[in-house]
Design a protein around this motif. Structure first.
Motif, PDB file in Angstrom:
ATOM      1  N   ARG A 184       3.428  -1.179   3.982  1.00  0.00           N
ATOM      2  CA  ARG A 184       3.388   0.170   3.437  1.00  0.00           C
ATOM      3  C   ARG A 184       4.619   0.470   2.586  1.00  0.00           C
ATOM      4  O   ARG A 184       5.705  -0.031   2.836  1.00  0.00           O
ATOM      5  CB  ARG A 184       3.361   1.201   4.586  1.00  0.00           C
ATOM      6  CG  ARG A 184       2.003   1.506   5.173  1.00  0.00           C
ATOM      7  CD  ARG A 184       1.078   2.182   4.189  1.00  0.00           C
ATOM      8  NE  ARG A 184       1.708   3.271   3.460  1.00  0.00           N
ATOM      9  CZ  ARG A 184       1.790   4.528   3.875  1.00  0.00           C
ATOM     10  NH1 ARG A 184       1.276   4.868   5.039  1.00  0.00           N
ATOM     11  NH2 ARG A 184       2.367   5.453   3.123  1.00  0.00           N
TER      12      ARG A 184
ATOM     13  N   LEU B  10       0.821  -1.210   0.000  1.00  0.00           N
ATOM     14  CA  LEU B  10       0.000   0.000   0.000  1.00  0.00           C
ATOM     15  C   LEU B  10       0.854   1.258   0.000  1.00  0.00           C
ATOM     16  O   LEU B  10       1.789   1.363   0.791  1.00  0.00           O
ATOM     17  CB  LEU B  10      -0.849   0.036   1.277  1.00  0.00           C
ATOM     18  CG  LEU B  10      -1.940  -1.012   1.434  1.00  0.00           C
ATOM     19  CD1 LEU B  10      -2.360  -1.099   2.897  1.00  0.00           C
ATOM     20  CD2 LEU B  10      -3.125  -0.635   0.571  1.00  0.00           C
ATOM     21  N   ASP B  11       0.495   2.220  -0.874  1.00  0.00           N
ATOM     22  CA  ASP B  11       1.166   3.529  -0.787  1.00  0.00           C
ATOM     23  C   ASP B  11       0.254   4.553  -0.106  1.00  0.00           C
ATOM     24  O   ASP B  11       0.510   5.752  -0.137  1.00  0.00           O
ATOM     25  CB  ASP B  11       1.631   4.009  -2.160  1.00  0.00           C
ATOM     26  CG  ASP B  11       0.495   4.185  -3.136  1.00  0.00           C
ATOM     27  OD1 ASP B  11      -0.664   4.008  -2.728  1.00  0.00           O
ATOM     28  OD2 ASP B  11       0.770   4.510  -4.306  1.00  0.00           O
ATOM     29  N   THR B  12      -0.827   4.048   0.482  1.00  0.00           N
ATOM     30  CA  THR B  12      -1.706   4.879   1.313  1.00  0.00           C
ATOM     31  C   THR B  12      -1.828   4.194   2.682  1.00  0.00           C
ATOM     32  O   THR B  12      -1.272   3.115   2.877  1.00  0.00           O
ATOM     33  CB  THR B  12      -3.102   5.008   0.682  1.00  0.00           C
ATOM     34  OG1 THR B  12      -3.610   3.691   0.435  1.00  0.00           O
ATOM     35  CG2 THR B  12      -3.029   5.780  -0.635  1.00  0.00           C
ATOM     36  N   ALA B  13      -2.561   4.820   3.597  1.00  0.00           N
ATOM     37  CA  ALA B  13      -2.615   4.341   4.985  1.00  0.00           C
ATOM     38  C   ALA B  13      -2.994   2.866   5.086  1.00  0.00           C
ATOM     39  O   ALA B  13      -3.875   2.383   4.381  1.00  0.00           O
ATOM     40  CB  ALA B  13      -3.602   5.189   5.779  1.00  0.00           C
TER      41      ALA B  13
ATOM     42  N   GLU C  83       2.110   5.527  12.528  1.00  0.00           N
ATOM     43  CA  GLU C  83       1.370   4.837  11.462  1.00  0.00           C
ATOM     44  C   GLU C  83       1.861   3.397  11.300  1.00  0.00           C
ATOM     45  O   GLU C  83       3.068   3.142  11.364  1.00  0.00           O
ATOM     46  CB  GLU C  83       1.526   5.582  10.131  1.00  0.00           C
ATOM     47  CG  GLU C  83       0.834   6.931  10.107  1.00  0.00           C
ATOM     48  CD  GLU C  83       0.909   7.620   8.763  1.00  0.00           C
ATOM     49  OE1 GLU C  83       0.251   8.663   8.607  1.00  0.00           O
ATOM     50  OE2 GLU C  83       1.633   7.131   7.857  1.00  0.00           O
TER      51      GLU C  83
END
Lengths: 151, 77
Positions: free
Chosen positions: A88, A6-9, A96
């Motif tokens: 991530r 994932l390149d988002t949360a 995060e």
């Protein structure tokens, strides 16, 4: 055996719930007796310095292949119902989640052991690199991982 | 008749090379690929390499169409 980059949360609970529902549909509720999970999150310090952000680079094709190898090996070594690995990339802030490993099995031994294996093998084989931004805006690459075992 | 070569993280930044092709007939093993791709730069200690997306030692033989990558120790998770 999903592998998610994932390149988002990354929302571990959401991913676990979604995959749990998928497994319940596939195998029926009560098909497993153990779920072991590990979530790694970003610290706000490293090597004595305050860290305010991090960027995770990877080698996409190799990362996916290595994670697939790791998940397959775990499925061969332990009697698993399923596993899930999420990681991530891109810009990450303190607190995060960076990584999630999860294993479903009938009994706890396989779940604990396979979950640990997934995480340690990922640390060794998966082609990710961390670059930190310190409080003074200086950037530096993380050179090595910390040991996975306490003794 | 080429081999694709990729560099990551510190190596990409220090060498200022992201990706380059080298002539396959000039490269016997991964060390040759490093020399051809970097113009003879010294190979830093602890460099890791892959051949076709698998971790491999630097004396691995290479052939046309291979994808070779060089990178520092991984730090994911």
């Amino acid at each position: 055996m999903p592998i998610v980059i994932l390149d988002t949360a990354l929302h571990p609970k959401q991913l676990l719930d979604e995959h749990q529902q998928h497994l319940d549909t596939l195998h029926g509720q009560g098909s497993y007796g153990a779920l072991a999970t590990f979530v790694g999150t970003m610290r706000d310090s490293n090597e004595g310095d305050e860290v305010k952000a991090m960027r995770l680079e990877h080698y996409p094709e190799m990362t996916e292949k290595q994670l697939a190898n790791i998940v397959s090996t775990a499925a061969e070594r332990w009697p698993l119902i399923d596993s899930l690995v999420a990681h991530r990339v891109g810009l990450i802030l303190p607190g995060e989640p960076i990584v999630l490993t999860a294993v479903w099995s009938k009994h706890r031994a396989a779940a604990f052991d396979a979950c640990r294996y997934l995480m340690e093998a990922l640390k060794t084989d998966a082609t990710f690199w961390k670059k930190e931004t310190l409080a003074n805006d200086k950037e530096r690459w993380v050179e090595k991982n910390t040991p996975g075992y306490s003794s | 008749m080429t081999i694709k070569v990729k560099f990551f993280a510190t190596l990409r930044e220090n060498l200022k090379i992201d990706q380059v092709d080298v002539a396959a007939d000039e490269a016997g093993d991964v060390v040759d690929v490093w020399r051809l791709a970097t113009g003879g730069a010294d190979m830093p200690e602890h460099v890791l390499c892959s051949v076709n997306l698998e971790h491999m030692p630097p004396d691995t033989r290479v052939k046309e169409g291979d994808e070779i990558a060089f990178f520092p120790p991984v730090t994911g998770g």
